[in-house]
Design an enzyme around this catalytic site. Structure first.
Site, PDB file in Angstrom:
ATOM      1  N   ASN A   1       0.846  -1.197   0.000  1.00 54.25           N
ATOM      2  CA  ASN A   1       0.000   0.000   0.000  1.00 54.25           C
ATOM      3  C   ASN A   1       0.880   1.245   0.000  1.00 54.25           C
ATOM      4  O   ASN A   1       2.107   1.145  -0.021  1.00 54.25           O
ATOM      5  CB  ASN A   1      -0.942  -0.033   1.204  1.00 54.25           C
ATOM      6  CG  ASN A   1      -0.161  -0.101   2.499  1.00 54.25           C
ATOM      7  OD1 ASN A   1       0.534   0.839   2.860  1.00 54.25           O
ATOM      8  ND2 ASN A   1      -0.239  -1.231   3.184  1.00 54.25           N
TER       9      ASN A   1
ATOM     10  N   ASP B   1      -4.153  -6.107   4.835  1.00 53.55           N
ATOM     11  CA  ASP B   1      -5.256  -6.841   5.449  1.00 53.55           C
ATOM     12  C   ASP B   1      -5.429  -8.218   4.812  1.00 53.55           C
ATOM     13  O   ASP B   1      -6.008  -9.120   5.388  1.00 53.55           O
ATOM     14  CB  ASP B   1      -6.544  -6.026   5.329  1.00 53.55           C
ATOM     15  CG  ASP B   1      -6.510  -4.820   6.261  1.00 53.55           C
ATOM     16  OD1 ASP B   1      -6.044  -4.980   7.405  1.00 53.55           O
ATOM     17  OD2 ASP B   1      -6.920  -3.721   5.843  1.00 53.55           O
TER      18      ASP B   1
ATOM     19  N   LYS C   1       7.935 -17.082 -11.337  1.00 47.54           N
ATOM     20  CA  LYS C   1       7.225 -15.887 -11.804  1.00 47.54           C
ATOM     21  C   LYS C   1       5.968 -16.304 -12.586  1.00 47.54           C
ATOM     22  O   LYS C   1       6.064 -17.172 -13.468  1.00 47.54           O
ATOM     23  CB  LYS C   1       8.166 -15.073 -12.708  1.00 47.54           C
ATOM     24  CG  LYS C   1       7.582 -13.757 -13.132  1.00 47.54           C
ATOM     25  CD  LYS C   1       8.535 -12.975 -13.999  1.00 47.54           C
ATOM     26  CE  LYS C   1       7.762 -11.897 -14.716  1.00 47.54           C
ATOM     27  NZ  LYS C   1       8.477 -11.345 -15.845  1.00 47.54           N
TER      28      LYS C   1
ATOM     29  N   PHE D   1      -4.165   2.882  14.595  1.00 46.30           N
ATOM     30  CA  PHE D   1      -4.432   3.919  13.607  1.00 46.30           C
ATOM     31  C   PHE D   1      -5.588   3.474  12.711  1.00 46.30           C
ATOM     32  O   PHE D   1      -5.801   2.281  12.527  1.00 46.30           O
ATOM     33  CB  PHE D   1      -3.186   4.172  12.739  1.00 46.30           C
ATOM     34  CG  PHE D   1      -2.274   5.205  13.323  1.00 46.30           C
ATOM     35  CD1 PHE D   1      -1.586   4.947  14.505  1.00 46.30           C
ATOM     36  CD2 PHE D   1      -2.101   6.439  12.710  1.00 46.30           C
ATOM     37  CE1 PHE D   1      -0.751   5.901  15.065  1.00 46.30           C
ATOM     38  CE2 PHE D   1      -1.266   7.395  13.246  1.00 46.30           C
ATOM     39  CZ  PHE D   1      -0.588   7.136  14.426  1.00 46.30           C
TER      40      PHE D   1
ATOM     41  N   LYS E   1     -13.337   0.330  15.805  1.00 50.11           N
ATOM     42  CA  LYS E   1     -12.014  -0.279  16.030  1.00 50.11           C
ATOM     43  C   LYS E   1     -11.610  -0.240  17.494  1.00 50.11           C
ATOM     44  O   LYS E   1     -10.967  -1.157  17.991  1.00 50.11           O
ATOM     45  CB  LYS E   1     -10.952   0.436  15.190  1.00 50.11           C
ATOM     46  CG  LYS E   1     -10.801  -0.215  13.843  1.00 50.11           C
ATOM     47  CD  LYS E   1      -9.899   0.508  12.923  1.00 50.11           C
ATOM     48  CE  LYS E   1     -10.433   0.279  11.527  1.00 50.11           C
ATOM     49  NZ  LYS E   1      -9.764   1.012  10.511  1.00 50.11           N
TER      50      LYS E   1
ATOM     51  N   LYS F   1     -11.022  -4.002  18.639  1.00 51.54           N
ATOM     52  CA  LYS F   1      -9.599  -4.327  18.821  1.00 51.54           C
ATOM     53  C   LYS F   1      -9.138  -4.122  20.268  1.00 51.54           C
ATOM     54  O   LYS F   1      -7.971  -4.287  20.578  1.00 51.54           O
ATOM     55  CB  LYS F   1      -8.757  -3.499  17.865  1.00 51.54           C
ATOM     56  CG  LYS F   1      -9.128  -3.783  16.404  1.00 51.54           C
ATOM     57  CD  LYS F   1      -8.142  -3.217  15.442  1.00 51.54           C
ATOM     58  CE  LYS F   1      -8.629  -3.391  14.010  1.00 51.54           C
ATOM     59  NZ  LYS F   1      -7.609  -3.918  13.127  1.00 51.54           N
TER      60      LYS F   1
HETATM   61  O1  C5P Z   1      -8.636  -2.765  10.658  1.00 52.53           O
HETATM   62  P1  C5P Z   1      -7.652  -1.786  10.139  1.00 52.53           P
HETATM   63  O2  C5P Z   1      -6.570  -2.417   9.296  1.00 52.53           O
HETATM   64  O3  C5P Z   1      -8.222  -0.591   9.462  1.00 52.53           O
HETATM   65  O4  C5P Z   1      -6.992  -1.226  11.483  1.00 52.53           O
HETATM   66  C1  C5P Z   1      -5.910  -0.398  11.446  1.00 52.53           C
HETATM   67  C2  C5P Z   1      -5.079  -0.621  12.668  1.00 52.53           C
HETATM   68  O5  C5P Z   1      -4.888  -2.018  12.886  1.00 52.53           O
HETATM   69  C3  C5P Z   1      -3.688  -0.056  12.529  1.00 52.53           C
HETATM   70  O6  C5P Z   1      -3.252   0.362  13.793  1.00 52.53           O
HETATM   71  C4  C5P Z   1      -2.891  -1.235  12.010  1.00 52.53           C
HETATM   72  O7  C5P Z   1      -1.519  -1.120  12.315  1.00 52.53           O
HETATM   73  C5  C5P Z   1      -3.551  -2.395  12.719  1.00 52.53           C
HETATM   74  N1  C5P Z   1      -3.544  -3.650  11.959  1.00 52.53           N
HETATM   75  C6  C5P Z   1      -2.868  -4.734  12.457  1.00 52.53           C
HETATM   76  N2  C5P Z   1      -2.864  -5.935  11.784  1.00 52.53           N
HETATM   77  C7  C5P Z   1      -3.539  -6.066  10.625  1.00 52.53           C
HETATM   78  C8  C5P Z   1      -4.245  -4.964  10.103  1.00 52.53           C
HETATM   79  C9  C5P Z   1      -4.222  -3.767  10.795  1.00 52.53           C
HETATM   80  O8  C5P Z   1      -2.251  -4.625  13.492  1.00 52.53           O
HETATM   81  N3  C5P Z   1      -3.509  -7.221   9.993  1.00 52.53           N
END
Ligand code: C5P
Length: 403
Positions: free
Chosen positions: A211, A280, A290, A325, A339, A343
């Site tokens: 990203n 994600d 390849k 974040f 979140k 989380k």
């Molecule tokens: O769910 P989302 O990806 O939007 O959440 C963002 C937050 O979750 C960020 O703090 C990111 O570093 C963390 N994150 C994580 N592991 C993932 C995806 C996101 O720790 N696989």
């Protein structure tokens, strides 16, 4: 605050330019003073350009202009009264000797005698000169009079010898200056684990999913936390940024690697800030070769979710402050609030990445802090360093009081 930076004549004089920049980040107003021999190594123009101020090089105005004027003749007194601190870096054996003996034969030595402000010296010289009893006596004298000495590092010296005599690291000198000035070091008891940058998920040996994260926000947090005295562990995905000095830097590439590094270091941390833009999803299968292009056919990638590190930390955390974040393109507040609970985080730093001056690869950010106690702190557009300080202020407030 206003400080004077004395630069004396050694090979390390060029590092004083870097020190100037570093001290400017502390919002210090810097008056540079160069000795005659310093000017053999680096020109005053460098410092004038960096500070936007005239560099003081002479006691009595211009060298070619033999007629002293009253203004320049008493300037050392004016500077001496104006400053909150005098730092000399690099400090040669000669300047240390002059300071110790009270010799006042140029601007810097005169300023030293005339000022009541605290003095920091960072010596740099050949190892034998440093170890010579004369220098060591001078250092002892200066220390006994309250001068703060930032001892030189050991290592390879410009003269070809190895030993003690290298100018201490810029960060070490800056830290001492901040300490003496009483600039805040409120994170000294904290170990802060920060993740930064993107993660990369490989498709085949040459392609990967990632990203647009630059890592700037996470690196700004690491730098700010380190400056405020914290022990910093920075787990970073691939970025083009320079590793901040003095932090424990752990480079990773994939989400799996980031998870392993974070979980390993989480226990020792008191504050965890997950600023990384973690992928994600990742490809279910990685091709060992390849992937070939086959004309006319669609290629469908099957993706699986990556482990959610933040959520895992939220499930297992003890007394740590956990900060996540949220980079969003819509419904920022609702997503951030969600979140916080899903989380089990203590704070979510949310930004709408579609806004000008916010999000990826900019030096500024516009964020809102969402807290567990339902508070919402909307910050105006500011640099990522300023945002970092605000996040750290809040993190500290959320820390259970141990005293
Ligand atoms: O769910 P989302 O990806 O939007 O959440 C963002 C937050 O979750 C960020 O703090 C990111 O570093 C963390 N994150 C994580 N592991 C993932 C995806 C996101 O720790 N696989």
């Amino acid at each position: 605050m206003r400080i004077a930076l004395g630069v004396t004549g050694g090979v390390a004089a060029y590092k004083a330019a870097e020190l100037t920049r570093r001290l400017q980040q502390e919002k210090l107003d810097i008056q540079v003073i160069m000795t005659r021999s310093a000017r053999e190594f680096i020109t005053p123009l460098t410092f004038a350009a960096l500070t936007g101020q005239k560099v003081i090089t002479e006691m009595f105005g211009k060298e070619s202009n033999a007629t002293p004027n009253v203004e320049s003749a008493i300037e050392h007194i004016a500077v001496a009264q104006r400053i909150d601190l005098l730092v000399v870096a690099p400090a040669t054996a000669d300047i240390l000797a002059k300071f110790a003996q009270g010799i006042a034969d140029d601007f810097l030595t005169t300023l030293y005698l005339a000022t009541k402000a605290p003095v920091v010296v960072a010596p740099a010289m050949n190892v034998n000169m440093w170890e010579n009893a004369a220098t060591q006596n001078n250092i002892a004298t200066l220390k006994s009079r309250g001068v703060h000495v930032v001892d030189p590092d050991e290592g390879y010296l410009a003269c070809g010898m190895t030993g003690s005599g290298r100018l201490a690291g810029i960060e070490t000198i800056a830290k001492e200056v901040c300490k003496v000035l009483g600039l805040r070091h409120d994170l000294e008891n904290e170990t802060i684990l920060i993740t930064a940058g993107p993660t990369c998920e490989d498709l085949d040996p040459v392609r990967y999913l990632t990203n647009r994260s630059s890592g700037k926000m996470g690196y700004a947090l690491a730098t700010a936390a380190q400056r405020r005295g914290a022990k910093v562990i920075l787990v970073s995905g691939p970025t083009d940024l320079q590793t901040p000095e003095g932090v424990d830097w752990i480079p990773v590439r994939t989400t799996k690697q980031m998870r392993e590094a974070v979980l390993e270091r989480a226990k020792e941390s008191t504050i965890i800030i997950k600023a990384a833009a973690v992928a994600d999803y990742r490809p279910v299968a990685q091709s060992q070769q390849k992937i070939k292009r086959s004309t006319g056919e669609h290629l469908v990638l099957e993706l699986e979710p990556t482990p959610d590190i933040l959520a895992e930390l939220g499930r297992t955390k003890s007394s740590q402050v956990l900060i996540g974040f949220a980079a969003e393109t819509e419904n920022v507040a609702a997503s951030a609030r969600k979140k916080l609970t899903t989380k089990n985080a203590d704070m979510i730093v949310a930004n709408d990445v579609t806004q000008a001056g916010a999000g990826f690869d900019t030096d500024t950010n516009v964020v809102t802090l969402y807290l567990r106690d339902h508070r919402e702190i909307a910050l105006p557009k500011m640099t990522k360093f300023q945002v970092a300080d605000k996040i750290l202020d809040q993190a500290l407030e959320l820390r259970p009081q141990t005293k």
